[in-house]
Design a protein around this motif. Structure first.
Motif, short mmCIF file in Angstrom:
data_model
loop_
_atom_site.label_atom_id
_atom_site.label_comp_id
_atom_site.label_asym_id
_atom_site.label_seq_id
_atom_site.Cartn_x
_atom_site.Cartn_y
_atom_site.Cartn_z
N TYR A 85 4.74 -15.33 -14.68
CA TYR A 85 3.42 -14.70 -14.83
C TYR A 85 3.55 -13.19 -14.98
CZ TYR A 85 -1.27 -13.10 -13.96
OH TYR A 85 -2.46 -12.48 -14.08
N GLY A 86 3.83 -12.49 -13.92
CA GLY A 86 3.90 -11.03 -13.97
C GLY A 86 5.19 -10.54 -13.34
N SER A 87 5.67 -9.41 -13.80
CA SER A 87 6.94 -8.89 -13.29
C SER A 87 6.79 -8.23 -11.94
CB SER A 87 7.52 -7.87 -14.29
OG SER A 87 6.61 -6.81 -14.50
N CYS A 88 5.56 -7.97 -11.47
CA CYS A 88 5.39 -7.33 -10.16
C CYS A 88 5.58 -8.32 -9.02
CB CYS A 88 4.01 -6.67 -10.07
SG CYS A 88 2.63 -7.82 -10.17
N CYS A 89 5.43 -9.62 -9.26
CA CYS A 89 5.60 -10.65 -8.22
C CYS A 89 7.05 -11.14 -8.23
CB CYS A 89 4.66 -11.83 -8.44
SG CYS A 89 2.91 -11.40 -8.48
N VAL A 90 7.57 -11.40 -7.05
CA VAL A 90 8.93 -11.95 -6.97
C VAL A 90 8.91 -13.40 -7.44
CG1 VAL A 90 9.73 -10.40 -5.17
CG2 VAL A 90 8.52 -12.46 -4.53
N ASP A 91 9.80 -13.72 -8.34
CA ASP A 91 9.85 -15.06 -8.93
C ASP A 91 10.77 -15.93 -8.09
OD1 ASP A 91 9.56 -17.21 -10.56
OD2 ASP A 91 10.60 -16.35 -12.29
N VAL A 92 10.27 -16.36 -6.94
CA VAL A 92 11.08 -17.18 -6.05
C VAL A 92 11.32 -18.57 -6.65
CG1 VAL A 92 10.44 -15.97 -3.95
CG2 VAL A 92 8.99 -17.83 -4.78
N VAL A 104 16.85 -10.01 -5.61
CA VAL A 104 16.70 -8.55 -5.66
C VAL A 104 15.70 -8.22 -6.77
CG1 VAL A 104 17.83 -6.33 -5.89
CG2 VAL A 104 19.05 -8.25 -4.84
N HIS A 105 14.62 -7.55 -6.42
CA HIS A 105 13.57 -7.21 -7.38
C HIS A 105 13.68 -5.74 -7.74
CE1 HIS A 105 9.56 -6.15 -8.87
NE2 HIS A 105 9.40 -7.42 -9.16
N PHE A 106 13.71 -5.44 -9.04
CA PHE A 106 13.80 -4.08 -9.55
C PHE A 106 12.48 -3.70 -10.22
CE2 PHE A 106 18.11 -5.70 -9.44
CZ PHE A 106 18.84 -4.66 -8.89
N GLY A 107 12.06 -2.44 -10.02
CA GLY A 107 10.86 -1.95 -10.68
C GLY A 107 9.63 -2.05 -9.81
N PRO A 119 15.40 -14.48 1.30
CA PRO A 119 15.74 -13.07 1.55
C PRO A 119 15.48 -12.22 0.32
CG PRO A 119 17.45 -14.54 2.39
CD PRO A 119 16.52 -15.39 1.59
N LEU A 120 14.77 -11.12 0.51
CA LEU A 120 14.36 -10.27 -0.61
C LEU A 120 14.81 -8.84 -0.38
CD1 LEU A 120 10.66 -11.49 -1.01
CD2 LEU A 120 12.64 -12.22 -2.35
N ALA A 121 15.09 -8.16 -1.48
CA ALA A 121 15.37 -6.72 -1.47
C ALA A 121 14.66 -6.11 -2.68
CB ALA A 121 16.87 -6.44 -1.53
N PHE A 122 14.09 -4.92 -2.49
CA PHE A 122 13.33 -4.26 -3.54
C PHE A 122 13.98 -2.93 -3.87
CE2 PHE A 122 10.29 -7.11 -1.59
CZ PHE A 122 9.57 -7.61 -2.66
N VAL A 123 14.02 -2.63 -5.17
CA VAL A 123 14.49 -1.35 -5.67
C VAL A 123 13.38 -0.79 -6.54
CG1 VAL A 123 16.24 -0.12 -7.00
CG2 VAL A 123 16.90 -2.10 -5.61
N PHE A 124 12.62 0.16 -6.02
CA PHE A 124 11.50 0.75 -6.76
C PHE A 124 11.94 1.84 -7.72
CE2 PHE A 124 9.58 -0.27 -2.49
CZ PHE A 124 8.94 -1.42 -2.91
N LEU A 182 7.44 -3.46 3.03
CA LEU A 182 8.60 -4.28 2.68
C LEU A 182 8.71 -5.45 3.64
CD1 LEU A 182 11.17 -1.43 1.97
CD2 LEU A 182 9.89 -2.78 0.31
N PRO A 183 9.18 -6.60 3.18
CA PRO A 183 9.31 -7.75 4.07
C PRO A 183 10.38 -7.51 5.12
CG PRO A 183 10.32 -8.23 1.95
CD PRO A 183 9.60 -6.91 1.79
N GLN A 184 10.11 -8.02 6.32
CA GLN A 184 11.08 -7.90 7.40
C GLN A 184 12.26 -8.83 7.15
OE1 GLN A 184 10.94 -5.68 9.73
NE2 GLN A 184 8.85 -4.93 9.34
N PRO A 185 13.47 -8.45 7.55
CA PRO A 185 14.61 -9.35 7.40
C PRO A 185 14.37 -10.67 8.11
CG PRO A 185 15.35 -7.13 7.97
CD PRO A 185 13.85 -7.15 8.13
#
Length: 489
Positions: A85-92, A104-107, A119-124, A182-185
Motif C-alpha cells: 500500500y504505502g511506503s510509510c507503513c512497515v510491510d510485515v 529495517v525501515h528506511f525513509g 523486531p523493527l528498526a527505523f532509519v529516518f 519508536l517501538p520498544q524492543p
C-alpha cells in the motif's frame, strides 16, 4: 474526463521508469543509513534473515546498503521495494513471506503499530538543520517566554530538536521536546511511567499538565515544495492540535517561518464538509487500505456497525491503493472511507480528482454516531485506533431507545431534513389501534439495482427470441484505433 479516468496510449510508451533519486556516494553510506547502528541491531537479535524496506526515492541505494550489511553482519538481506500500500507503513506481511526475522525501515514512517509482532528498526535519515536560524525564528514567533510551547519536527529533523532546545531553554523555561514514538524492543521492561503518545510522537508531560495547553513549533518542510498538501505529517498535526493554540512552522535549512493558523482552519472546514457528505450518504464504501497496521480487522468491524446503526449500507472493497479509475467502477457508492494509517488517510491525492469524496474513519464516526461531540469540541483523530474500545477518545453508540437518534438533523448541503435511521424500532404508545393494510409484496432492496434502474442506459439488451436468425458474416479487421475498412484519416 479522459485525463481523469484514462490516459492516451502514447503515455505508456513515453513514460520513464520511476526515478530512484540521486545515489549516495559509497563513502557516505555508513553515515547516511546508520549502518553501524543497524548492524548492532541485527547482531543483538541474532537474526539470519533480515528484510530491508525502502521507499521509491531510495531504491537506488538499496543494493549497496544490502551488500554492505551482509558484509558486516553475515546475515541474508532481502529488499522490499514494492510495498502493498504505502511506503510509510512497515510491510510485515512481505517480511514474513520472505521468512525474515526482523525488518529495517528506511525513509519517512508513520510509526503505526504493526499487525504482527516483529523486531523493527527505523532509519529516518538526518536532514541538515540550521540551529541558529531556527532559534531566531522560534524567538520571533514566540516573544513571550512564559507561554508553553512544544517542539515538533518531521522524522528526518528529530535528531536536532534536543540541540535546538538547549539553545532556547535559558530563556524559555516551559519548553517541551517531542520525540518519535519508536517501538520498544521486544521483551523490554520500562519501569518509568510512559509519556503521552499521540501523532506518532511521545510527549514527556509533567504531572498535571495536558497537551492542549501548549502551542507548537514545527521544524520541517521544504521551500522547493511549500504546498501543505504535499506534507501529510504536518496536516495530521494541524488537524489534531488544539484549535485555540498557536501553531507555526519553520524550514530547517533557512529558518523561514509561517503561521499555520489559517491553513489549519481551511483543513478543518474541509473535514466538516466531508462529515456532511457522509451524513447525506446512503451507500458507503469501506476501503481496506492496509493490512499491516494493528487492529485493522477490529476497525473494519467498527465502521460496519457504525453504518448499520445510522441506517446506511456499506460495502467492503479491497482494491489496494485507491485510484480514480478503480473507484469509478462503483458509481452507486456515495462516499468512500479509507481504512489506512494516519499519513495514508491524509494523502494529497484524496483531496480531489475522485468521482466521490474519500473520507477518514474519524469523519464517518462524527457523521454516524449521534453521541459524538459537536464540531469544535471533539478532537480530530487521525488514527482509527483512537476510535476503538480501550482508547480514551472512544465514544460508544447510544442504545436504540436513546433520544439522540430522534434529534432533528438538517443537511447543510441540500437543506433537507434527514430521516431517522430506518433500523430504529418505533416505541410510540400513542396509538394502539389496528388498522387494515393492503396486501404487500416482499421485495429485496439493493442500492446497486436501484441505481442501475435510474440510469438511461443499462447495458446491451439481449432480446432473447426476438431477433431473426441470420447467417454468420465476416466482421471488421484490424484494431479499434484504425480498422481496415475505415481507411486512413
Amino acid at each position: 474526463m479522459e485525463s481523469t479516468f484514462s490516459s492516451p496510449a502514447e503515455a505508456a510508451l513515453q513514460r520513464e521508469a520511476g526515478a530512484p533519486g540521486l545515489r549516495t556516494l559509497p563513502a557516505d553510506l555508513d553515515q547516511v543509513y546508520e549502518l553501524e547502528r543497524i548492524a548492532g541491531f541485527v547482531r543483538d537479535l541474532g537474526c539470519l534473515r533480515v528484510a530491508l524496506q525502502f521507499p521509491d526515492q531510495l531504491l537506488g541505494d538499496a543494493g549497496a546498503v544490502a551488500a554492505r550489511l551482509e558484509e558486516i553482519t553475515g546475515s541474508k538481506m532481502f529488499i522490499l521495494g514494492d510495498t502493498a500500500y504505502g511506503s510509510c507503513c512497515v510491510d510485515v506481511l512481505g517480511a514474513e513471506q520472505a521468512g525474515a526475522q526482523a525488518l529495517v525501515h528506511f525513509g519517512p514512517a508513520c510509526l503505526s503499530p504493526p499487525a504482527c509482532p516483529l523486531p523493527l528498526a527505523f532509519v529516518f535519515g538526518q536532514r541538515f538543520v540550521s540551529l541558529e536560524q531556527c532559534a531566531k525564528a522560534f524567538e520571533a514567533q514566540n516573544p513571550d517566554p512564559t507561554v508553553p510551547v512544544v517542539l515538533l519536527s518531521e522524522p528526518a529533523c528529530a535528531h536536532a530538536l534536543e540541540a535546538l532546545a538547549t539553545l532556547l531553554r535559558p530563556r524559555y523555561l516551559d519548553l517541551l521536546v517531542s520525540s518519535p514514538a519508536l517501538p520498544q524492543p521486544v521483551g523490554s521492561l520500562n519501569p518509568k511511567p510512559e509519556p503521552l503518545e499521540r501523532f506518532g510522537r511521545r510527549f514527556p508531560l509533567a504531572p498535571g499538565r495536558c497537551l492542549e495547553e501548549y502551542g507548537a513549533f514545527y521544524v520541517g518542510g521544504s521551500e522547493a515544495s511549500p504546498d501543505l498538501d504535499l506534507n501529510p505529517d504536518l496536516s495530521r498535526l494541524l488537524l489534531g492540535w488544539a484549535p485555540g493554540q498557536p501553531f507555526s512552522s519553520c524550514y530547517p535549512d533557512t529558518g523561514r517561518t509561517q503561521d499555520e493558523g489559517a491553513q489549519a482552519r481551511r483543513l478543518r472546514a474541509r473535514r466538516r464538509y466531508l462529515v456532511e457528505r457522509a451524513r447525506d450518504a446512503r451507500v458507503v464504501g469501506l476501503l481496506a487500505g492496509t493490512l499491516s497496521v494493528a487492529r485493522h480487522c477490529e476497525a473494519l468491524a467498527h465502521l460496519r456497525s457504525l453504518t448499520q446503526a445510522a441506517g446506511k449500507r456499506s460495502y467492503v472493497l479491497a482494491l489496494g491503493r485507491p485510484t480514480p479509475p478503480k473507484l469509478a467502477n462503483f458509481p452507486e457508492v456515495d462516499v468512500f472511507v479509507l481504512l489506512a494509517c494516519p499519513l495514508g488517510a491524509l494523502d494529497p491525492q484524496f483531496s480531489g480528482s475522485f468521482f466521490q469524496p474519500v473520507l477518514a474513519p474519524c469523519e464517518l464516526e462524527a457523521a454516524c454516531n449521534p453521541a459524538w461531540p459537536p464540531s469544535g469540541l471533539a478532537p480530530h483523530l487521525t488514527h482509527y485506533e483512537d476510535l476503538l474500545p480501550g482508547s480514551p477518545f472512544h465514544v460508544p453508540l447510544p442504545p436504540p431507545d436513546s433520544e439522540l437518534w430522534d434529534t432533528p438533523d438538517i443537511s447543510l448541503i441540500t437543506g433537507e431534513l434527514r430521516p431517522p435511521p430506518a433500523w430504529k424500532p418505533s416505541n410510540d404508545p400513542g396509538c394502539s389501534a389496528l388498522t387494515p393494510r393492503p396486501q404487500l409484496e416482499l421485495a429485496e432492496s439493493s442500492p446497486a439495482a436501484s441505481f442501475l434502474s435510474s440510469r438511461s442506459w443499462q447495458g446491451l439488451q439481449p432480446h432473447l427470441g426476438q431477433t431473426p436468425v441470420t447467417g454468420a458474416v465476416s466482421g471488421r479487421r484490424g484494431i479499434a484505433i484504425a480498422y481496415e475498412d475505415e481507411g486512413s484519416s
